[in-house]
Design a protein around this motif. Structure first.
Motif, PDB file in Angstrom:
ATOM      1  N   LEU A   1       0.817  -1.209   0.000  1.00  0.00           N
ATOM      2  CA  LEU A   1       0.000   0.000   0.000  1.00  0.00           C
ATOM      3  C   LEU A   1       0.853   1.263   0.000  1.00  0.00           C
ATOM      4  CD1 LEU A   1      -2.838  -1.053   2.496  1.00  0.00           C
ATOM      5  CD2 LEU A   1      -2.897  -1.014  -0.013  1.00  0.00           C
ATOM      6  N   ALA A   2       1.903   1.282   0.820  1.00  0.00           N
ATOM      7  CA  ALA A   2       2.774   2.455   0.879  1.00  0.00           C
ATOM      8  C   ALA A   2       3.505   2.666  -0.442  1.00  0.00           C
ATOM      9  CB  ALA A   2       3.777   2.320   2.019  1.00  0.00           C
ATOM     10  N   SER A   3       3.952   1.565  -1.046  1.00  0.00           N
ATOM     11  CA  SER A   3       4.658   1.670  -2.329  1.00  0.00           C
ATOM     12  C   SER A   3       3.721   2.127  -3.436  1.00  0.00           C
ATOM     13  CB  SER A   3       5.285   0.321  -2.698  1.00  0.00           C
ATOM     14  OG  SER A   3       6.229  -0.087  -1.731  1.00  0.00           O
ATOM     15  N   THR A   4       2.481   1.636  -3.413  1.00  0.00           N
ATOM     16  CA  THR A   4       1.506   2.041  -4.422  1.00  0.00           C
ATOM     17  C   THR A   4       1.181   3.525  -4.304  1.00  0.00           C
ATOM     18  OG1 THR A   4       0.530  -0.178  -4.427  1.00  0.00           O
ATOM     19  CG2 THR A   4      -0.804   1.610  -5.337  1.00  0.00           C
ATOM     20  N   PHE A   5       1.000   3.995  -3.069  1.00  0.00           N
ATOM     21  CA  PHE A   5       0.733   5.419  -2.864  1.00  0.00           C
ATOM     22  C   PHE A   5       1.910   6.264  -3.354  1.00  0.00           C
ATOM     23  CE2 PHE A   5       1.305   9.223  -0.212  1.00  0.00           C
ATOM     24  CZ  PHE A   5       0.130   9.903  -0.507  1.00  0.00           C
ATOM     25  N   ALA A   6       3.129   5.852  -3.006  1.00  0.00           N
ATOM     26  CA  ALA A   6       4.315   6.602  -3.420  1.00  0.00           C
ATOM     27  C   ALA A   6       4.449   6.614  -4.939  1.00  0.00           C
ATOM     28  CB  ALA A   6       5.567   5.998  -2.783  1.00  0.00           C
ATOM     29  N   PHE A   7       4.173   5.469  -5.564  1.00  0.00           N
ATOM     30  CA  PHE A   7       4.283   5.409  -7.025  1.00  0.00           C
ATOM     31  C   PHE A   7       3.222   6.267  -7.694  1.00  0.00           C
ATOM     32  CE2 PHE A   7       3.545   2.919 -11.078  1.00  0.00           C
ATOM     33  CZ  PHE A   7       4.653   3.449 -11.719  1.00  0.00           C
ATOM     34  N   THR A   8       2.042   6.369  -7.080  1.00  0.00           N
ATOM     35  CA  THR A   8       0.991   7.239  -7.614  1.00  0.00           C
ATOM     36  C   THR A   8       1.452   8.692  -7.639  1.00  0.00           C
ATOM     37  OG1 THR A   8      -0.725   5.756  -6.760  1.00  0.00           O
ATOM     38  CG2 THR A   8      -1.401   7.990  -7.343  1.00  0.00           C
ATOM     39  N   ILE A   9       2.051   9.143  -6.549  1.00  0.00           N
ATOM     40  CA  ILE A   9       2.577  10.515  -6.494  1.00  0.00           C
ATOM     41  C   ILE A   9       3.696  10.695  -7.504  1.00  0.00           C
ATOM     42  CG2 ILE A   9       3.654  12.256  -5.027  1.00  0.00           C
ATOM     43  CD1 ILE A   9       0.727  11.600  -4.344  1.00  0.00           C
ATOM     44  N   CYS A  10       4.575   9.703  -7.592  1.00  0.00           N
ATOM     45  CA  CYS A  10       5.674   9.785  -8.559  1.00  0.00           C
ATOM     46  C   CYS A  10       5.154   9.877  -9.986  1.00  0.00           C
ATOM     47  CB  CYS A  10       6.591   8.570  -8.414  1.00  0.00           C
ATOM     48  SG  CYS A  10       7.617   8.569  -6.935  1.00  0.00           S
ATOM     49  N   PHE A  11       4.115   9.108 -10.282  1.00  0.00           N
ATOM     50  CA  PHE A  11       3.578   9.127 -11.645  1.00  0.00           C
ATOM     51  C   PHE A  11       2.879  10.447 -11.936  1.00  0.00           C
ATOM     52  CE2 PHE A  11       1.764   7.423 -15.511  1.00  0.00           C
ATOM     53  CZ  PHE A  11       2.652   6.421 -15.867  1.00  0.00           C
ATOM     54  N   ALA A  12       2.249  11.033 -10.918  1.00  0.00           N
ATOM     55  CA  ALA A  12       1.638  12.348 -11.102  1.00  0.00           C
ATOM     56  C   ALA A  12       2.709  13.382 -11.434  1.00  0.00           C
ATOM     57  CB  ALA A  12       0.882  12.757  -9.838  1.00  0.00           C
ATOM     58  N   VAL A  13       3.835  13.297 -10.741  1.00  0.00           N
ATOM     59  CA  VAL A  13       4.959  14.204 -11.019  1.00  0.00           C
ATOM     60  C   VAL A  13       5.522  13.928 -12.411  1.00  0.00           C
ATOM     61  CG1 VAL A  13       7.330  14.776 -10.336  1.00  0.00           C
ATOM     62  CG2 VAL A  13       5.542  14.501  -8.584  1.00  0.00           C
ATOM     63  N   TRP A  14       5.661  12.660 -12.742  1.00  0.00           N
ATOM     64  CA  TRP A  14       6.277  12.262 -14.013  1.00  0.00           C
ATOM     65  C   TRP A  14       5.498  12.777 -15.215  1.00  0.00           C
ATOM     66  CZ3 TRP A  14       6.445   7.007 -16.825  1.00  0.00           C
ATOM     67  CH2 TRP A  14       7.647   6.862 -17.530  1.00  0.00           C
ATOM     68  N   THR A  15       4.187  12.885 -15.080  1.00  0.00           N
ATOM     69  CA  THR A  15       3.342  13.317 -16.196  1.00  0.00           C
ATOM     70  C   THR A  15       2.818  14.739 -16.019  1.00  0.00           C
ATOM     71  OG1 THR A  15       1.399  12.298 -15.136  1.00  0.00           O
ATOM     72  CG2 THR A  15       2.622  10.958 -16.726  1.00  0.00           C
ATOM     73  N   VAL A  16       3.488  15.520 -15.195  1.00  0.00           N
ATOM     74  CA  VAL A  16       2.993  16.860 -14.872  1.00  0.00           C
ATOM     75  C   VAL A  16       2.887  17.754 -16.097  1.00  0.00           C
ATOM     76  CG1 VAL A  16       5.282  17.829 -14.355  1.00  0.00           C
ATOM     77  CG2 VAL A  16       3.238  18.768 -13.229  1.00  0.00           C
ATOM     78  N   PHE A  17       3.732  17.523 -17.112  1.00  0.00           N
ATOM     79  CA  PHE A  17       3.706  18.385 -18.297  1.00  0.00           C
ATOM     80  C   PHE A  17       2.513  18.113 -19.202  1.00  0.00           C
ATOM     81  CE2 PHE A  17       8.217  18.830 -17.158  1.00  0.00           C
ATOM     82  CZ  PHE A  17       8.321  20.210 -17.188  1.00  0.00           C
ATOM     83  N   SER A  18       1.747  17.060 -18.929  1.00  0.00           N
ATOM     84  CA  SER A  18       0.534  16.832 -19.705  1.00  0.00           C
ATOM     85  C   SER A  18      -0.440  17.994 -19.541  1.00  0.00           C
ATOM     86  CB  SER A  18      -0.142  15.531 -19.268  1.00  0.00           C
ATOM     87  OG  SER A  18      -0.536  15.596 -17.912  1.00  0.00           O
ATOM     88  N   VAL A  19      -0.411  18.636 -18.373  1.00  0.00           N
ATOM     89  CA  VAL A  19      -1.215  19.834 -18.120  1.00  0.00           C
ATOM     90  C   VAL A  19      -0.337  21.073 -18.096  1.00  0.00           C
ATOM     91  CG1 VAL A  19      -2.673  21.029 -16.440  1.00  0.00           C
ATOM     92  CG2 VAL A  19      -3.007  18.589 -16.870  1.00  0.00           C
ATOM     93  N   LEU A  20       0.765  20.995 -17.379  1.00  0.00           N
ATOM     94  CA  LEU A  20       1.637  22.155 -17.216  1.00  0.00           C
ATOM     95  C   LEU A  20       2.228  22.613 -18.549  1.00  0.00           C
ATOM     96  CD1 LEU A  20       2.411  23.715 -14.669  1.00  0.00           C
ATOM     97  CD2 LEU A  20       4.536  22.402 -14.588  1.00  0.00           C
ATOM     98  N   GLY A  21       2.409  21.666 -19.464  1.00  0.00           N
ATOM     99  CA  GLY A  21       2.992  22.019 -20.751  1.00  0.00           C
ATOM    100  C   GLY A  21       2.124  22.950 -21.578  1.00  0.00           C
ATOM    101  N   ILE A  22       0.813  22.969 -21.320  1.00  0.00           N
ATOM    102  CA  ILE A  22      -0.088  23.793 -22.128  1.00  0.00           C
ATOM    103  C   ILE A  22       0.108  25.291 -21.868  1.00  0.00           C
ATOM    104  CG2 ILE A  22      -2.510  24.304 -22.593  1.00  0.00           C
ATOM    105  CD1 ILE A  22      -3.052  21.302 -22.109  1.00  0.00           C
TER     106      ILE A  22
END
Length: 433
Positions: free
Chosen positions: A14-35
């Motif tokens: 559970l802790a690893s899944t939560f951490a990976f979720t945050i990491c993936f949100a950061v990893w794809t931040v330019f999908s919105v921020l890039g606009i």
């Protein structure tokens, strides 16, 4: 498995899944921020694609060494240090003003994308073999972090009166808090460390001589690389094709990103019970059909009839388009899990090493595809050209699966959680070397 070990395994998962979720949100931040950055810097589509894909490149390239270090030093410490490495560059992103600055910072931010090849073996080794597919599916549900960005980033920008700089600042603080939570709720088991030659980089490269690794790289470059690329591109697609606002476009894009991440656990369960081959085969067929339909561009044509000229207009409505993308997201979620079920079945002794290579292939797909999307759009002006490209990549996978697994029809009738995987490999080796 004792109750104490089972409780610790679940806490790690559970802790690893939560951490990976945050990491993936950061990893794809330019999908919105890039606009807003694209508008601020007046970037063309190719430059936008490169910016969105740059974190994916670094996240892909570090997956191989991170997979090796996970086998050697343990997933807990490697996961934590990888997250820490991205906190400062993420914060500095709010102060960037030039395109080259964004590109450099994006490279360092992208390091968090490598946590997948850390978390996968780290989580899997806490569970018995028959439950590894499900465990890795749960962990892989962290891919839904891309949907988190679709919801959170536009809301933050709106709350800050259109100032996009609030997003990297909030994300940096969130990532730092995640580091603390991860350390508190995870553990290390020395028995999980691997001391075999697979923890050596040169030995890991020897794995590329195994045709199974190349097959899994190809499949994963479609189901994961394609997922990442489309997750980065969909907000921009809704804006360009249908004229939605950024917040509305991001919300609709989440209809693809969310099931594409959350339902990975379902893919793990299906793979455990049906087999990796059959699951992956049907996934490829489903997305092949969907991409064929999505590829058709907005078209208007005139024909001469007995009563004169008649004009027809063909186009996917936003509703139908979103439903198709929702279907693709579900299929890709299942496919991402089924590919790693192949790996856990065939390379139990060095999951980290092989998952690093396969993850690298998937990440490189996620890097190259958005750039190609931009190039195709700049060259053709057709928004759906991205789906034409994806359709071609799926064709390659289907052909490779058809000819790479002889005797597949006989195996398809067999029962059991991993019967297909366990019997298809020796026959494939006999053909492929």
């Amino acid at each position: 498995m004792s109750s104490s070990h089972a409780g610790k395994a679940m806490s790690v998962l559970l802790a690893s899944t939560f951490a990976f979720t945050i990491c993936f949100a950061v990893w794809t931040v330019f999908s919105v921020l890039g606009i807003p950055i694209k508008q601020q810097l007046q970037l063309n589509e190719t430059e936008f694609g490169l910016l969105a894909a740059m974190p994916v490149l670094s996240g892909a390239l570090v997956r191989v060494p991170l997979g090796i270090w996970t086998d050697r030093y343990g997933g807990r410490i490697v996961f934590l240090l990888t997250m820490l490495a991205a906190v400062v560059p993420l914060w500095l992103l709010s102060y960037a003003t030039h395109y080259w600055q964004f590109l450099i910072l994006a490279v360092f931010i992208g390091l968090v994308g490598g946590t997948f090849s850390v978390g996968t073996p780290y989580v899997a080794r806490w569970f018995k073999r028959e439950r590894q597919g499900f465990a890795m599916g749960i962990f892989g549900a962290g891919n839904s972090g891309s949907a988190v960005t679709m919801f959170v980033a536009p809301a933050l920008i709106a709350a800050a009166a259109g100032a996009w700089t609030i997003v990297p600042q909030v994300y940096a603080a969130s990532l730092l808090a995640t580091v603390v939570l991860f350390w508190l709720f995870t553990a290390t088991n020395p028995a999980h460390l691997q001391t075999t030659a697979s923890t050596d980089f040169r030995a890991q490269l020897q794995l590329l001589k195994d045709p199974r690794v190349w097959r899994y790289c190809q499949y994963y470059s479609v189901v994961f690389g394609g997922y990442v690329a489309l997750a980065l591109w969909m907000t921009r697609y809704y804006i360009g094709e249908y004229g939605y606002s950024m917040s509305s476009a991001a919300f609709l894009a989440a209809c693809f990103s969310l099931p594409g991440g959350v339902l990975r656990a379902l893919g793990g369960w299906i793979s455990d019970h049906v087999g990796a081959y059959r699951t992956t085969w049907w996934v490829m067929w489903i997305i092949w059909v969907a991409f064929f339909i999505l590829s058709y561009p907005n078209t208007e044509f005139t024909i001469q009839t007995a009563h004169g000229a008649q004009t027809f207009h063909l186009a996917l409505s936003p509703t139908l388009f979103t439903l198709l993308m929702f279907t693709v997201g579900i299929a890709m979620a299942i496919g991402k899990a089924s590919v790693f079920k192949f790996i856990s079945d065939d390379f139990d002794g060095n999951i980290g090493a092989v998952s690093g290579l396969v993850g690298l292939a998937g990440g490189l797909g996620g890097f190259i595809l958005p750039i190609l999307f931009g190039i195709l759009l700049d060259y053709t002006g057709i928004n759906s050209s991205c789906f034409m490209l994806m359709y071609g990549t799926v064709c390659v996978s289907l052909i490779w699966m058809h000819y790479g697994f002889p005797g597949k029809d006989a195996r398809a009738t067999q029962k059991g959680p991993s019967t297909a995987s366990s019997q298809e490999i020796p026959q494939a080796d006999a053909i492929l070397g």
